[in-house]
Motif scaffolding. Sequence first.
Motif, PDB file in Angstrom:
ATOM      1  N   LYS A 212       7.946  11.441  18.597  1.00 29.69           N
ATOM      2  CA  LYS A 212       7.587  12.861  18.495  1.00 29.69           C
ATOM      3  C   LYS A 212       6.797  13.312  19.721  1.00 29.69           C
ATOM      4  CE  LYS A 212       7.483  13.170  13.434  1.00 29.69           C
ATOM      5  NZ  LYS A 212       6.618  13.415  12.238  1.00 29.69           N
ATOM      6  N   LEU A 213       5.874  12.462  20.155  1.00 22.68           N
ATOM      7  CA  LEU A 213       5.076  12.809  21.328  1.00 22.68           C
ATOM      8  C   LEU A 213       5.947  12.898  22.577  1.00 22.68           C
ATOM      9  CD1 LEU A 213       1.891  10.603  20.767  1.00 22.68           C
ATOM     10  CD2 LEU A 213       2.046  13.089  20.582  1.00 22.68           C
ATOM     11  N   GLN A 214       6.893  11.991  22.714  1.00 23.98           N
ATOM     12  CA  GLN A 214       7.784  12.028  23.871  1.00 23.98           C
ATOM     13  C   GLN A 214       8.656  13.281  23.865  1.00 23.98           C
ATOM     14  OE1 GLN A 214       9.632   8.075  23.354  1.00 23.98           O
ATOM     15  NE2 GLN A 214       8.781   7.498  25.360  1.00 23.98           N
ATOM     16  N   VAL A 237      -2.212  22.607  15.716  1.00 19.35           N
ATOM     17  CA  VAL A 237      -1.553  21.778  16.735  1.00 19.35           C
ATOM     18  C   VAL A 237      -2.583  21.113  17.632  1.00 19.35           C
ATOM     19  CG1 VAL A 237      -0.041  21.850  18.760  1.00 19.35           C
ATOM     20  CG2 VAL A 237       0.571  23.140  16.702  1.00 19.35           C
ATOM     21  N   ALA A 238      -3.596  21.865  18.038  1.00 19.15           N
ATOM     22  CA  ALA A 238      -4.629  21.313  18.930  1.00 19.15           C
ATOM     23  C   ALA A 238      -5.383  20.173  18.264  1.00 19.15           C
ATOM     24  CB  ALA A 238      -5.584  22.421  19.355  1.00 19.15           C
ATOM     25  N   LYS A 239      -5.722  20.346  16.986  1.00 23.34           N
ATOM     26  CA  LYS A 239      -6.433  19.291  16.261  1.00 23.34           C
ATOM     27  C   LYS A 239      -5.579  18.039  16.111  1.00 23.34           C
ATOM     28  CE  LYS A 239      -9.847  21.774  13.450  1.00 23.34           C
ATOM     29  NZ  LYS A 239     -10.274  22.078  12.066  1.00 23.34           N
ATOM     30  N   ALA A 240      -4.272  18.229  15.958  1.00 24.39           N
ATOM     31  CA  ALA A 240      -3.377  17.083  15.766  1.00 24.39           C
ATOM     32  C   ALA A 240      -3.311  16.210  17.012  1.00 24.39           C
ATOM     33  CB  ALA A 240      -1.982  17.577  15.390  1.00 24.39           C
ATOM     34  N   ILE A 241      -3.357  16.809  18.201  1.00 27.97           N
ATOM     35  CA  ILE A 241      -3.240  16.010  19.419  1.00 27.97           C
ATOM     36  C   ILE A 241      -4.611  15.644  19.998  1.00 27.97           C
ATOM     37  CG2 ILE A 241      -1.043  17.122  19.966  1.00 27.97           C
ATOM     38  CD1 ILE A 241      -2.552  18.583  22.248  1.00 27.97           C
TER      39      ILE A 241
END
Length: 407
Positions: A212-214, A237-241
Amino acid sequence: MQGNLIEIDIRSILQLISLGQRTGQLLVEACFHNNEKLTNHETTRHHHSSNSEKKFWFVFFVNGQIIYSQQGDTNLSRIDDYLRHYRVETRLDEQQLASLGSQNAPEYGYLWALLERNIIDPKVGHSIIHSLVYETIFDLLSLHQGSFIFRQGTTLTPQLTNLEVAPLVHKATQQIQAWKQLYPHIQSSEQLPILADMVQLKSSLPGATINKLQRWADGNTTLRQLARHLNRDILTVAKAIYPYVQQGWLQLVYANTSNLPTHRETSEVDDKYKVRVICIDDTKTICETVESILKQQGYEAIALTNPLEAISLIFQLQPDLILCDIAMPELDGYEICAMLRHSSAFQNIPIIMLTGKDQFIDRVRATMFGATDYLTKPFGDTELLMLVEKYINVQSYQRTPTKCHTY
């Protein structure tokens, strides 16, 4: 109603519009250095230089409720980002897209064109509008400097939904406070995530997570775009990454926007710059006459017959010269001229007033409101061209870096 955000904040402006149950459109303008970004934790200082980048936002109201909002650009990419989430493959063809250019809010027209052709259903349309409005409110509440103007009058039609101001402001305010806690690891919704340490990622995370990150951390997708693709708010989204950024496994970078072509540059088949002239006159025959005369001489001429709709279109089209009738219903030429001169984007743009009266008082008033010159109706080809060429020499005109064309 107009003013500076130093004197009154966005939250208060939105509350006044809501409590007054007003119908119209709010325009907000802010200016940033190209090497500075809107960080959502603090607003950069307002600059007026060749390195500045102007941003515009429009919010449309009916009886104090928000029906739509958009950024100053009109490249339709925001809606396309959400369509990607809903796996909508069908798009409008080039001819259909071109027809949206003359509308007051092309992005809104694009959305309705998708609805009318059953490419999306009303439920999806409602969801997209709600998300677009929320991200605009989030960005506006993060501003502390800039200018605004609210004009009452007709607004967008048809209307799919009305959104209450208070719940949107309350949610955005809370999320902005939470967003500040992510600084300095995450600074802006415009940052691009890229993979930084694949060795640590592979040794610490499941394969599915790495995939997913790729997929998303490709250096080409901003956090804001990622939020749209996933149909999540930017804070989620910001908290997830955030943990991955803290560990150094992900890096957040800014795109190099200095070489990105604008819509205006790519729309030309050659490298010749066409001077853009806008004519605002509620008389259709005058508009048609001006368009015909100027186009024959190689100008890009755009006629607008509705003064209220012209306000937002002017800021989107960023003309090189403006012809504006004085006597118009709802909003006269003096008011339009004064409003444009209040904006830093139009302080040096030639504005020529069109009037049916050749009187000294009209010249004085036009000058007082910031007009560059005036032209008495009726006028001929030679009179119009001489006055336009007085302020813009087509042969030697060069595109200047100080102009911020926003599409």
